[in-house]
Design a protein around this motif. Sequence first.
Motif, PDB file in Angstrom:
ATOM      1  N   TYR A   6       0.557  -0.970  -0.107  1.00 41.03           N
ATOM      2  CA  TYR A   6      -0.151   0.198  -0.153  1.00 41.03           C
ATOM      3  C   TYR A   6       0.375   1.279  -0.289  1.00 41.03           C
ATOM      4  O   TYR A   6       1.776   1.416   0.362  1.00 41.03           O
ATOM      5  CB  TYR A   6      -1.101  -0.136   1.251  1.00 41.03           C
ATOM      6  CG  TYR A   6      -2.030  -0.926   1.470  1.00 41.03           C
ATOM      7  CD1 TYR A   6      -2.909  -0.523   0.469  1.00 41.03           C
ATOM      8  CD2 TYR A   6      -2.081  -2.477   1.900  1.00 41.03           C
ATOM      9  CE1 TYR A   6      -4.311  -1.945   0.321  1.00 41.03           C
ATOM     10  CE2 TYR A   6      -2.687  -3.031   1.816  1.00 41.03           C
ATOM     11  CZ  TYR A   6      -3.856  -3.057   0.975  1.00 41.03           C
ATOM     12  OH  TYR A   6      -4.589  -4.150   1.436  1.00 41.03           O
ATOM     13  N   ALA A   7       0.449   2.696  -0.695  1.00 36.50           N
ATOM     14  CA  ALA A   7       1.377   3.386  -0.757  1.00 36.50           C
ATOM     15  C   ALA A   7       0.178   4.629  -0.316  1.00 36.50           C
ATOM     16  O   ALA A   7      -0.431   4.644  -0.733  1.00 36.50           O
ATOM     17  CB  ALA A   7       2.614   3.569  -1.760  1.00 36.50           C
ATOM     18  N   LEU A   8       1.041   5.310   0.471  1.00 37.85           N
ATOM     19  CA  LEU A   8       0.065   7.360  -0.018  1.00 37.85           C
ATOM     20  C   LEU A   8      -1.054   7.172   0.498  1.00 37.85           C
ATOM     21  O   LEU A   8      -1.224   6.674   2.014  1.00 37.85           O
ATOM     22  CB  LEU A   8      -0.149   7.665  -1.096  1.00 37.85           C
ATOM     23  CG  LEU A   8       0.311   9.125  -1.612  1.00 37.85           C
ATOM     24  CD1 LEU A   8       1.635  10.271  -1.370  1.00 37.85           C
ATOM     25  CD2 LEU A   8       0.029   9.952  -3.029  1.00 37.85           C
ATOM     26  N   ASP A   9      -2.477   8.143  -0.089  1.00 35.68           N
ATOM     27  CA  ASP A   9      -3.543   8.659   0.327  1.00 35.68           C
ATOM     28  C   ASP A   9      -4.406   6.867   0.607  1.00 35.68           C
ATOM     29  O   ASP A   9      -5.033   6.998   1.081  1.00 35.68           O
ATOM     30  CB  ASP A   9      -4.248   8.460  -0.769  1.00 35.68           C
ATOM     31  CG  ASP A   9      -3.967  10.243  -0.449  1.00 35.68           C
ATOM     32  OD1 ASP A   9      -3.182  10.496   0.263  1.00 35.68           O
ATOM     33  OD2 ASP A   9      -4.210  10.521  -1.619  1.00 35.68           O
ATOM     34  N   ASP A  10      -3.368   5.044  -0.280  1.00 36.67           N
ATOM     35  CA  ASP A  10      -3.907   4.012   0.623  1.00 36.67           C
ATOM     36  C   ASP A  10      -4.570   4.156   2.013  1.00 36.67           C
ATOM     37  O   ASP A  10      -5.456   3.088   2.599  1.00 36.67           O
ATOM     38  CB  ASP A  10      -3.233   3.269   0.407  1.00 36.67           C
ATOM     39  CG  ASP A  10      -3.375   2.074  -1.109  1.00 36.67           C
ATOM     40  OD1 ASP A  10      -4.272   3.234  -2.193  1.00 36.67           O
ATOM     41  OD2 ASP A  10      -1.948   1.693  -2.299  1.00 36.67           O
ATOM     42  N   GLU A  11      -3.359   4.348   2.766  1.00 36.97           N
ATOM     43  CA  GLU A  11      -3.511   4.300   4.681  1.00 36.97           C
ATOM     44  C   GLU A  11      -4.982   5.140   5.056  1.00 36.97           C
ATOM     45  O   GLU A  11      -5.447   4.507   5.372  1.00 36.97           O
ATOM     46  CB  GLU A  11      -2.409   4.894   5.450  1.00 36.97           C
ATOM     47  CG  GLU A  11      -2.644   4.906   6.595  1.00 36.97           C
ATOM     48  CD  GLU A  11      -0.967   5.445   7.179  1.00 36.97           C
ATOM     49  OE1 GLU A  11      -1.177   5.153   8.162  1.00 36.97           O
ATOM     50  OE2 GLU A  11      -0.388   5.901   6.449  1.00 36.97           O
ATOM     51  N   VAL A  12      -4.533   5.654   4.671  1.00 41.44           N
ATOM     52  CA  VAL A  12      -5.940   7.335   4.781  1.00 41.44           C
ATOM     53  C   VAL A  12      -7.821   6.419   4.630  1.00 41.44           C
ATOM     54  O   VAL A  12      -8.193   5.843   4.885  1.00 41.44           O
ATOM     55  CB  VAL A  12      -6.464   8.238   4.704  1.00 41.44           C
ATOM     56  CG1 VAL A  12      -7.269   9.198   4.791  1.00 41.44           C
ATOM     57  CG2 VAL A  12      -5.172   8.826   5.752  1.00 41.44           C
ATOM     58  N   LEU A  13      -7.892   5.968   2.942  1.00 40.42           N
ATOM     59  CA  LEU A  13      -9.220   5.492   2.299  1.00 40.42           C
ATOM     60  C   LEU A  13      -9.474   4.635   2.460  1.00 40.42           C
ATOM     61  O   LEU A  13     -10.424   4.188   2.254  1.00 40.42           O
ATOM     62  CB  LEU A  13      -8.668   6.149   0.895  1.00 40.42           C
ATOM     63  CG  LEU A  13      -8.477   7.662   0.542  1.00 40.42           C
ATOM     64  CD1 LEU A  13      -8.627   8.166  -0.468  1.00 40.42           C
ATOM     65  CD2 LEU A  13     -10.129   8.667   1.365  1.00 40.42           C
ATOM     66  N   ILE A  14      -8.345   3.449   2.767  1.00 41.77           N
ATOM     67  CA  ILE A  14      -8.228   1.847   2.375  1.00 41.77           C
ATOM     68  C   ILE A  14      -8.385   1.910   4.435  1.00 41.77           C
ATOM     69  O   ILE A  14      -9.185   0.722   5.068  1.00 41.77           O
ATOM     70  CB  ILE A  14      -7.791   1.520   1.841  1.00 41.77           C
ATOM     71  CG1 ILE A  14      -8.507   1.661   0.362  1.00 41.77           C
ATOM     72  CG2 ILE A  14      -8.047   0.259   2.059  1.00 41.77           C
ATOM     73  CD1 ILE A  14      -7.371   1.388  -1.120  1.00 41.77           C
ATOM     74  N   LEU A  15      -6.623   1.919   4.138  1.00 40.77           N
ATOM     75  CA  LEU A  15      -6.777   0.917   6.135  1.00 40.77           C
ATOM     76  C   LEU A  15      -7.106   1.379   7.101  1.00 40.77           C
ATOM     77  O   LEU A  15      -7.661   0.881   7.876  1.00 40.77           O
ATOM     78  CB  LEU A  15      -4.926   0.925   6.238  1.00 40.77           C
ATOM     79  CG  LEU A  15      -4.275   0.384   5.091  1.00 40.77           C
ATOM     80  CD1 LEU A  15      -2.707  -0.065   4.836  1.00 40.77           C
ATOM     81  CD2 LEU A  15      -4.603  -1.160   4.871  1.00 40.77           C
TER      82      LEU A  15
END
Length: 697
Positions: A47-56
């Motif tokens: 995962y990278a960048l905005d994946d953390e906020v929008l997914i994880l």
Amino acid sequence: MNKRNKHAPGPKAAPVKSSTSISGWSIRLLLSLLALLLYGNTLTFDYALDDEVLILKNEAVQKGVSGIPEILSPGKVYENSIQPFRPVASALFAIERSLAGRSAAFGHFISLLLYVINLQLLFTLLQRLFRQVHTLFLALIVALFAAHPIHTEVVANIKSQDELLAAAFGLLAWLKFLPKQERVSIGRSDVITGSLYFFLALLSKESAIAFALIIPASRILVLKQPPGSTLLHAVPLLVLGLIFLWIRSLYVPFTIDASADPLLANVLNGAKYMGETSATKMVILLQFLRAVFLPWPMSWDYSFNEIPISTWSQLTPWLGLLLYALLMVVVLFRFRQWPIVSFCILFFFISTSPTNNLFFTTGSTFAERFLYVPSIAFCIVLVFLIAKALKTDIRQFPEHGRRPLFLVIGTLVLAGSVLSVVRAADWRNNKTLFSADVRHAPNSTRTHYSLASELLKEAQRTTDYRKRIELLNESAASFDRSIAIHPGNFQAWYNYGLNRALAGDTVKAINCYRRSIELSPTYQVAMNNLAVIYDAQGATDSAAAWYRRVLALDPDNAVAKSNLSNTYFNLGLRLSQAGRREEAITAYRKSAASDPSNSIPLNNLASLFASEAQYDSALVYLKKAYSIKPGEMMVIENIAAVSYLDGNYPQALEFAGKALAIQPNAQRSLGVMADTYQAMGNPAEAMKYRQRLQQIR
């Protein structure tokens, strides 16, 4: 005289003769293989960048399929406008969560699959738009699109499935609004189905609203259909667009976070007057053209000060104005002679309008993902213009005449493929991405800040002291560069404070936190961390003052309440150990008042009173502590012990029994039971508990 049916077909054009044995399905397979060759390596990425906020970190997504009703409902998911209203994309993330857990590989697989689907839909669309053009020629357009390096962010970043979904549904809608045969109108079912696809595109990403204008433009300019009927068919799209905007406003209020730095979001927020605003907008528009024509170097971020505020005294804004003016001249005065070129110009301009900042300031200066759909227009017009320059017969496409075009487009596809593979590798994880883009976008405060923060996280994880110091020093250097570019970057100052605190440089950490708060007076986490340092130094008054500032901003802040309570509790411990009983009692009372859910200071208050044989007062505090946490073993045992000392034997037996129900071998409670029964004149019962104690010991 019989009236002619307005939908009756006229004289048919001669069918295009195939000059090659390659089939349409073979072309589709080759396009799919090209996508796999370009982006197959992303299946090993994290995962990278905005994946953390929008997914994880999206709680609804992490619930999997069971979280979809929450995604579709207004409320918690969309609080503070952190999560965008893109329910179709979020629902897909939730489905992926249920199917594969937190597997990044599966997410990348879905992204690649969606990209392949997009290529297939684009190929079908081009066949519908340009019926008299040879299939192989259209395949060259799709191949060029597939290999365009500007797409690496969309394919390699799982979060960008919103772009892929919006494009897929937008292309499906477009296909439904195009007649399957020449001189034949579309039916009502096509309008309904196409409108549904369009609405799904909007629910995937709001920028898909551009299709409401692109679709009718293609029918008028490319297919030469009557404007009247075409615009009539476009009415449902426009109505659905307005309905979507209304629904979106119910989910995501149009509010601005007062604690956010507007300059980090969009450089236009730093323009001081109209001249700077208009000039900078022209520079941003020029950046859209530059990135689609010359996509290198590439970066995930173009915020302050990668694209700086400009004025009309500089050449760049004038160049942007001139280029766009020339393009508009072509559309206005050459649309009859050059319909495809005119359409592609309009296509590009319309599809970039939701994000290009021309009509309204958006939440971002520029991003490469904004060019995903607009690059379709670029690839179409480029291949058509090259074919025209080479005098290629794009209808018959004879083998001897297509070789020069194959050579030119093949070279472009090869160059784009190399750049795509190289750039995609940067997206392996946050560290590789941020490390690459401090070079690609050296003037961006955010790229340096992001690398510094990622190095800080790595330092926090490592147990190797030397490695930690090395990482902290690298991180500090990147924070310095970020702050040098934008001294007002309060987030960089805050994380720099975290860095220095971890390195043991509390003086520098305090200065960083204070600077962060000066820049953002409502930045609660910086206030909290500053208070933590003061508390560790024994500066209780300073620590308490900062915790109270947090609580003044957010009275329900549980962390601040707990920390303030602990600050006074620690003071009470120090005073108690120093024999300053009355001051310790005052500190413990402040601790209890600061966090009514904290039972420990009440327990310690009871201990101080019990030490002076003030058992009634001790029991008052202990019972209050017990009402807060009825299962707290220490409090229960203390009530039993103090009750015994106070001569309240039934209460001593009651609470000692409660303690033993929780921990049957609790030695202290067994002792209280034995002593209490002995005091009550029941030595036999007392002996039972003493024997149990001896067995345990």
